[in-house]
Design a protein around this motif. Structure first.
Motif, short mmCIF file in Angstrom:
data_model
loop_
_atom_site.label_atom_id
_atom_site.label_comp_id
_atom_site.label_asym_id
_atom_site.label_seq_id
_atom_site.Cartn_x
_atom_site.Cartn_y
_atom_site.Cartn_z
N GLY A 16 0.83 -1.21 0.00
CA GLY A 16 0.00 0.00 0.00
C GLY A 16 0.86 1.24 0.00
N VAL A 20 0.56 6.74 4.19
CA VAL A 20 1.27 6.08 5.30
C VAL A 20 2.34 5.12 4.79
N GLU A 40 1.86 -1.02 -4.77
CA GLU A 40 0.72 -0.08 -4.85
C GLU A 40 -0.10 -0.41 -6.09
N LYS A 41 -1.41 -0.51 -5.89
CA LYS A 41 -2.25 -0.89 -7.03
C LYS A 41 -2.48 0.26 -8.01
N ARG A 42 -2.43 1.51 -7.53
CA ARG A 42 -2.68 2.64 -8.43
C ARG A 42 -1.38 3.03 -9.14
N ARG A 47 -6.07 11.42 -6.01
CA ARG A 47 -7.10 11.80 -5.01
C ARG A 47 -6.91 13.28 -4.62
N ARG A 49 -8.92 15.15 -2.75
CA ARG A 49 -9.54 15.65 -1.52
C ARG A 49 -8.47 16.21 -0.58
N LYS A 52 -6.02 17.44 6.52
CA LYS A 52 -5.31 18.35 7.41
C LYS A 52 -4.36 17.55 8.30
N LEU A 138 -2.44 -6.62 -5.04
CA LEU A 138 -2.10 -7.92 -4.43
C LEU A 138 -3.35 -8.51 -3.80
N ASP A 325 -4.50 3.52 8.29
CA ASP A 325 -5.92 3.16 8.38
C ASP A 325 -6.14 1.65 8.46
N PHE A 333 -11.07 14.58 10.75
CA PHE A 333 -9.78 15.17 10.34
C PHE A 333 -8.59 14.74 11.20
N SER A 335 -7.24 11.20 11.05
CA SER A 335 -6.73 9.88 10.75
C SER A 335 -5.34 9.87 10.12
N ILE A 336 -5.11 10.78 9.21
CA ILE A 336 -3.83 10.75 8.50
C ILE A 336 -2.68 11.12 9.46
C1 LIG Z 1 -13.72 12.44 2.31
C2 LIG Z 1 -12.55 12.17 3.21
C3 LIG Z 1 -11.90 13.26 3.82
C4 LIG Z 1 -10.81 13.02 4.66
N1 LIG Z 1 -10.23 14.08 5.29
C5 LIG Z 1 -9.23 13.87 6.17
C6 LIG Z 1 -8.61 14.95 6.87
O1 LIG Z 1 -8.93 16.12 6.70
N2 LIG Z 1 -7.62 14.67 7.75
C7 LIG Z 1 -7.21 13.39 7.97
O2 LIG Z 1 -6.34 13.18 8.81
N3 LIG Z 1 -7.73 12.36 7.29
C8 LIG Z 1 -8.74 12.56 6.41
N4 LIG Z 1 -9.28 11.51 5.75
C9 LIG Z 1 -8.73 10.17 5.98
C10 LIG Z 1 -7.38 10.02 5.25
O3 LIG Z 1 -7.56 10.20 3.87
C11 LIG Z 1 -6.85 8.63 5.57
O4 LIG Z 1 -6.66 8.54 6.96
C12 LIG Z 1 -5.51 8.36 4.89
O5 LIG Z 1 -5.62 8.42 3.49
C13 LIG Z 1 -5.03 6.96 5.32
O6 LIG Z 1 -3.80 6.70 4.73
P1 LIG Z 1 -3.32 5.19 4.51
O7 LIG Z 1 -2.06 5.29 3.75
O8 LIG Z 1 -3.33 4.48 5.81
O9 LIG Z 1 -4.47 4.51 3.66
P2 LIG Z 1 -4.99 4.88 2.20
O10 LIG Z 1 -4.91 6.33 1.95
O11 LIG Z 1 -6.32 4.23 2.08
O12 LIG Z 1 -3.94 4.17 1.25
C14 LIG Z 1 -3.93 2.78 1.07
C15 LIG Z 1 -3.17 2.49 -0.21
O13 LIG Z 1 -3.06 1.09 -0.40
C16 LIG Z 1 -3.36 0.77 -1.75
N5 LIG Z 1 -3.90 -0.59 -1.73
C17 LIG Z 1 -5.02 -1.02 -1.11
N6 LIG Z 1 -5.18 -2.34 -1.30
C18 LIG Z 1 -4.16 -2.74 -2.06
C19 LIG Z 1 -3.79 -4.01 -2.60
N7 LIG Z 1 -4.53 -5.10 -2.39
N8 LIG Z 1 -2.66 -4.09 -3.35
C20 LIG Z 1 -1.90 -2.98 -3.58
N9 LIG Z 1 -2.22 -1.75 -3.11
C21 LIG Z 1 -3.32 -1.64 -2.35
C22 LIG Z 1 -4.39 1.82 -2.16
O14 LIG Z 1 -4.42 1.99 -3.56
C23 LIG Z 1 -3.87 3.05 -1.43
O15 LIG Z 1 -2.95 3.79 -2.18
C24 LIG Z 1 -10.36 11.70 4.91
C25 LIG Z 1 -10.99 10.61 4.28
C26 LIG Z 1 -12.08 10.85 3.45
C27 LIG Z 1 -12.77 9.67 2.81
#
Ligand SMILES: Cc1cc2nc3c(=O)[nH]c(=O)nc-3n(C[C@H](O)[C@H](O)[C@H](O)COP(=O)(O)OP(=O)(O)OC[C@H]3O[C@@H](n4cnc5c(N)ncnc54)[C@H](O)[C@@H]3O)c2cc1C
Length: 405
Positions: A16, A20, A40-42, A47, A49, A52, A138, A325, A333, A335-336
């Motif tokens: 992923g 993070v 990474e699948k993308r 994105r 959006r 903060k 994956l 996540d 606001f 989680s990130i």
């Molecule tokens: C509308 C909205 C607004 C938000 N606003 C805020 C904010 O203001 N502040 C904040 O802190 N958080 C916010 N968030 C949450 C924030 O976007 C997430 O907490 C953050 O993106 C999590 O990061 P991550 O890397 O853990 O997971 P993700 O961002 O979900 O990244 C996971 C990655 O893994 C990849 N992946 C998944 N499965 C596979 C697989 N099987 N094989 C290969 N790759 C894979 C995906 O393509 C992705 O790139 C918001 C969320 C939403 C929906």
């Protein structure tokens, strides 16, 4: 079970490449001890959006770390002083190139793809040769099959985590490794505004004065790139029934035709901002409907597999961790920032080569449980305050929401 060795180029699989997974890769990359495969699948970051990042990510002192008025005291109650001191000290060891990016992003709301792209570019530009990128999706089976005996696996695949139910032997799809609370259903309405605009609780109250229902409760902050442009994200609480009736893709016209009360409430709020500050909405208003969930994985490491001699599973030998996540998710606001902080902590643990694996497991589980307590309390407090705010002018409805003893 083979003894733990301090292999100078141990294989780490970061699954992923969202924010993070990318920050974790950027942190591990400079340690020199690891060969990293980032899956990474993308193929591109799209994105847009805005998110903060909290300033506690760059805190120079424990006082700065605990500055948030909603949960500063909770943080001090949950974490030991040593935890806090270590956390602040670890900020000093963040590589300068990465720290500069964090300093920039903590100025205000920032597009998610700008964060992802900048981290991705940083990893590439360092030219260490220790990061291999693999594009494609994956499956859990793929992931488990590729793990070598002494590899490290870190699942950063987000809220629909790939390996959450595989990381511990006691969980399955029937009994998920997850505790989840649905806080509310919401419409999240976001726009950019052409003026500096500060919205405290009085402002939220008076700008909703005629909105008996569907109060528009905004988080307002500058954008990271321009102090004069405000980013406004309003959360409007809706019922589960309304949520289910809304199609997954819709626009403001659909909302106007089908939930006119929400549009009216939003329009009144925006009119008042304009009247006060004379600015304009920039670009399109974005509206999404989402359930606001608060959750955590009960196990964030594979430590329970480690003790199972004779079991046929890669995690008996290869340690695995959940980050971002995949491990903890929260609305409002937060989680990130939480994900970045857990990545910093995990990278710090992996950087201590002489630390026994069991201790790494225990310290990560312990840290993540404390983070969960912190975000659970904070989110429940925000939700409670929102609930009270929505009934401020109705004494009996307000009293019904209060349970004092
Ligand atoms: C509308 C909205 C607004 C938000 N606003 C805020 C904010 O203001 N502040 C904040 O802190 N958080 C916010 N968030 C949450 C924030 O976007 C997430 O907490 C953050 O993106 C999590 O990061 P991550 O890397 O853990 O997971 P993700 O961002 O979900 O990244 C996971 C990655 O893994 C990849 N992946 C998944 N499965 C596979 C697989 N099987 N094989 C290969 N790759 C894979 C995906 O393509 C992705 O790139 C918001 C969320 C939403 C929906």
């Amino acid at each position: 079970m083979p003894p733990e060795t301090s292999n100078p180029k141990r294989q780490v699989h970061v699954i992923g490449g969202g924010p993070v997974g990318l920050i974790l890769t950027a942190l591990l990359q400079t340690m020199g001890d690891y060969s990293i495969r980032l899956y990474e699948k993308r193929s591109t970051y799209t994105r847009t959006r805005m998110v903060k990042l909290d300033t506690y990510l760059i805190a120079d002192s424990v006082e700065d770390y605990c500055i948030d008025y909603i949960d500063g005291e909770n943080v001090e109650a949950v974490f030991d002083r040593t935890d806090l001191d270590e956390g602040v000290a670890s900020r000093q060891s963040i590589p300068a190139d990465l720290r500069l990016l964090l300093l920039d992003w903590t100025l205000g709301f920032c597009p998610l793809n700008a964060i992802e792209q900048a981290l991705s570019d940083l990893i590439d530009s360092r030219g260490t040769g220790s990061v291999e990128r693999i594009v494609g999706e994956l499956t859990a089976e793929d992931a488990l099959a590729m793990v070598g005996l002494d590899d490290i696996v870190i699942d950063c695949t987000g809220s629909r985590s790939l390996l959450r139910d595989h990381i511990s032997p006691t969980f399955s799809s029937a009994q998920p490794n997850l505790f989840k609370v649905r806080l509310e259903y919401a419409l999240v309405i976001t726009f950019l505004y052409s003026q500096t605009y500060v919205c405290d609780e009085y402002c939220k109250y008076y700008k909703n004065a005629e909105n008996d229902h569907y109060k528009f409760i905004p988080a307002v902050h500058r954008t990271f790139y321009d102090q004069g442009v405000s980013h406004v994200t309003g959360i409007v609480n809706i019922t589960e029934e309304e949520f289910r009736a809304i199609p997954s893709r819709f626009d403001s016209q659909w909302l106007r035709d089908n939930l006119p009360g929400v549009t009216l409430s939003m329009d009144r709020f925006i009119e008042r901002i304009k009247h006060e500050t004379g600015g304009e909405i920039l670009g399109e208003t974005e509206i999404v409907r989402i359930p606001l969930d608060l959750y955590h994985a009960r196990n964030v490491t594979s430590r329970k597999w480690r003790g199972l001699d004779g079991a046929e599973h890669p995690f008996v030998n290869a340690p695995a961790f959940l980050a971002g996540d995949s491990a903890i998710g929260s609305p409002y606001f937060q989680s990130i920032s939480l994900g970045f902080e857990c990545a910093m902590f995990l990278a710090g643990l992996l950087g201590q080569q002489d630390l026994p694996l069991q201790e790494r497991f225990d310290r990560y589980e312990n840290f993540m449980y404390k983070q969960w307590l912190r975000v659970y309390m904070r989110s429940k407090m925000i939700k409670h305050n929102k609930d009270l705010f929505e009934t401020l002018d109705d004494t009996f409805a307000l009293l019904e929401k209060l349970h004092i003893y």
